[in-house]
Write a protein that holds these residues in place. Structure first.
Motif, mmCIF file in Angstrom:
data_model
loop_
_atom_site.group_PDB
_atom_site.id
_atom_site.type_symbol
_atom_site.label_atom_id
_atom_site.label_comp_id
_atom_site.label_asym_id
_atom_site.label_seq_id
_atom_site.Cartn_x
_atom_site.Cartn_y
_atom_site.Cartn_z
ATOM 1 N N THR A 237 -26.674 94.808 28.062
ATOM 2 C CA THR A 237 -25.968 93.597 28.504
ATOM 3 C C THR A 237 -25.835 93.571 30.026
ATOM 4 O O THR A 237 -26.078 92.546 30.679
ATOM 5 N N SER B 5 -29.093 93.078 31.839
ATOM 6 C CA SER B 5 -29.613 91.718 31.656
ATOM 7 C C SER B 5 -28.979 90.732 32.636
ATOM 8 O O SER B 5 -29.484 89.626 32.826
ATOM 9 N N ASP B 6 -27.873 91.123 33.234
ATOM 10 C CA ASP B 6 -27.107 90.254 34.133
ATOM 11 C C ASP B 6 -27.741 90.260 35.521
ATOM 12 O O ASP B 6 -27.723 91.266 36.223
ATOM 13 N N SER C 213 -26.799 88.297 38.008
ATOM 14 C CA SER C 213 -25.897 87.776 39.038
ATOM 15 C C SER C 213 -25.665 88.828 40.123
ATOM 16 O O SER C 213 -25.678 90.027 39.859
ATOM 17 N N HIS D 130 -22.694 91.145 39.456
ATOM 18 C CA HIS D 130 -22.686 91.895 38.182
ATOM 19 C C HIS D 130 -21.406 91.610 37.387
ATOM 20 O O HIS D 130 -20.718 92.527 36.928
ATOM 21 N N SER E 80 -20.897 90.688 34.455
ATOM 22 C CA SER E 80 -20.865 91.153 33.067
ATOM 23 C C SER E 80 -20.157 92.501 32.953
ATOM 24 O O SER E 80 -19.602 92.831 31.902
ATOM 25 N N HIS F 12 -23.535 99.559 37.895
ATOM 26 C CA HIS F 12 -24.872 99.002 37.673
ATOM 27 C C HIS F 12 -25.945 100.006 38.067
ATOM 28 O O HIS F 12 -26.934 100.192 37.334
#
Length: 458
Positions: free
Chosen positions: A324, A327-328, A330, A333, A335, A358
């Motif tokens: 998850t 996959s982010d 942005s 981060h 998420s 991350h």
């Protein structure tokens, strides 16, 4: 800016080229050793008794059961020829209670699940026995195409009165107790199933890999190389490598977190390669590293070095969370905030915390991809010149890969291919394809059951 303690922790998961080549050499050595060893404790390089791949023209209707580390799948598989199949499938979660109970309870439950499938497809073949192929995602000492003694299982299983028993007898006894006229005509490993089923669709497939809760691989070897095989004479043999159980401390780049995972596992010292790369353990590596970093006040400094109870639970940080977060796309981060708030009740992460989490997750995920690629390279090199022709510009070698980590973890396949290119060189790597293989267990089992039942040599 990340602290020195954080950088030191993350650097442990970064593999150098030397470490990658050491993994390849170590795995290759174990692949060779497994071809001849008769040590019952060495479960690697198991002959499958399957001596050829399907043509794609096979037809017929067969039952299949696929028993994995997390789920049981039952299926009615209609082989249509031309690489086409029709599948009716049901999936059932294998509970912890079943995994740690009696063998009889497990096989009675499998029979009940099969009865449910038969009811849903209204399959009635009169008085004729129904032929079934079985995919078993655990080590077997195979003695025939439809017989094999259960070895150490792993993946959280601790069944009583199963070890050393013949799987055909265990299953058929369960079917008899439930009055089901089913004959087990083929037993294969899930990775063998992936290889066989993907070859039905893509004839250039020479290696099958599972990368999900656990990991394993199968490939085609010269029969003359398999000195421990005592069956009928043949030219080649599909081998279940059980590479999950490979990996020795002298060549695996284990961190202290890897060693901790091994130490508290059901069987310490077993499946050490798997514990470094598969879906069951990747999230746990993140959790252990985070706990350590929090205690060092290197991340989440607002916690003042105190680890929340929610993060102390073994396996609490799922590999799904890693997927998850990766996959982010942005920049902040976001998420990460959602995962920690929703699943752990932790709020107040700084931008630096999110960046650090991350980076940690990305590095652990990349290590898994690189180690899996190194293992594939070992198989490609071992089979080169026989089933694999890396030096022939006209030959393509496909590796069929089934499993949630390969299918759903962001950019995993690209990271694997990048690493294979580094290892093999651009020319050789350009002749290798990594392809997603789905439902290989059920379709592969049905294919092998069809050939076995019809009397042909698989």
């Amino acid at each position: 800016m990340s602290s020195a303690a954080f950088k030191s922790t993350v650097s442990q998961f970064v593999l150098s080229n030397d470490q990658v080549h050491k993994i390849i050499a170590g795995l290759t050595s174990e692949l060779v050793e497994g071809l001849s060893t008769t040590d019952p404790k060495n479960i690697t390089q198991q002959p499958s008794y399957i001596t050829r791949l399907p043509t794609g023209k096979e037809t017929g209707l067969y039952l299949a059961v696929d028993m994995g580390g997390t789920n049981l799948r039952t299926a009615a598989v209609h082989l249509l020829g031309d690489g086409q199949v029709g599948v009716t499938m049901e999936k059932h979660e294998i509970t912890h209670q079943l995994k740690t109970g009696t063998g009889q309870a497990m096989f009675d439950w499998i029979a009940d699940c099969t009865a449910s499938l038969l009811k849903s497809v209204a399959l009635d073949m009169g008085n004729a026995d129904l032929q079934m192929g079985v995919t078993f995602s655990f080590a077997l000492h195979q003695t025939a195409i439809n017989r094999g003694k259960v070895l150490a299982m792993g993946k959280g299983f601790d069944l009583s009165d199963v070890m050393g028993k013949d799987l055909k007898d265990l299953l058929e006894d369960g079917f008899k107790r439930k009055n089901l006229p089913i004959v087990v005509s083929a037993i294969i490993n899930d990775t063998v199933g992936t290889l066989v089923s993907h070859a039905y669709v893509s004839p250039s497939t020479k290696i099958g890999v599972i990368l999900a809760t656990g990991t394993n691989a199968a490939y085609i070897e010269r029969a003359s190389e398999v000195s421990k095989y005592k069956g009928p004479a043949c030219d080649q043999m599909i081998l279940n490598t059980e590479w999950d159980a490979m990996g020795k401390a002298d060549y695996l780049p284990q961190t202290k977190y890897d060693k901790e995972i091994d130490a508290v596992s059901l069987v310490p010292g077993f499946q050490e390669f798997e514990k470094m790369v598969s879906g069951l353990y990747m999230g746990e590596l993140v959790r252990l590293a985070l706990v350590d970093l929090i205690q060092q006040k290197a991340v989440f400094t607002f916690l003042n070095g105190i680890v929340p109870e929610s993060l102390k639970t073994r396996l609490a940080f799922k590999t799904l969370f890693m997927s998850t977060i990766e996959s982010d796309n942005s920049s902040d981060h976001s998420s990460i905030d959602r995962v920690f708030k929703t699943s752990f009740g932790i709020e107040g992460l700084s931008a630096q915390d999110r960046a650090d989490v991350h980076e940690l997750i990305h590095t652990i995920g990349k290590r898994s991809a690189k180690m899996t690629a190194a293992a594939c390279a070992a198989l490609l090199r071992k089979a080169n010149g026989a089933s694999v022709k890396l030096d022939d510009p006209k030959e393509i070698t496909t590796i069929g890969i089934d499993g949630s980590v390969f299918e759903k973890y962001p950019h995993f396949s690209r990271k694997m291919m990048d690493e294979l290119t580094d290892i093999l060189g651009q020319d050789r790597a350009s002749r290798v394809r990594l392809e997603l293989a789905r439902d290989g267990g059920c379709i592969g089992a049905a294919l092998v059951a069809m050939v076995s039942h019809s009397g042909g040599a698989v």
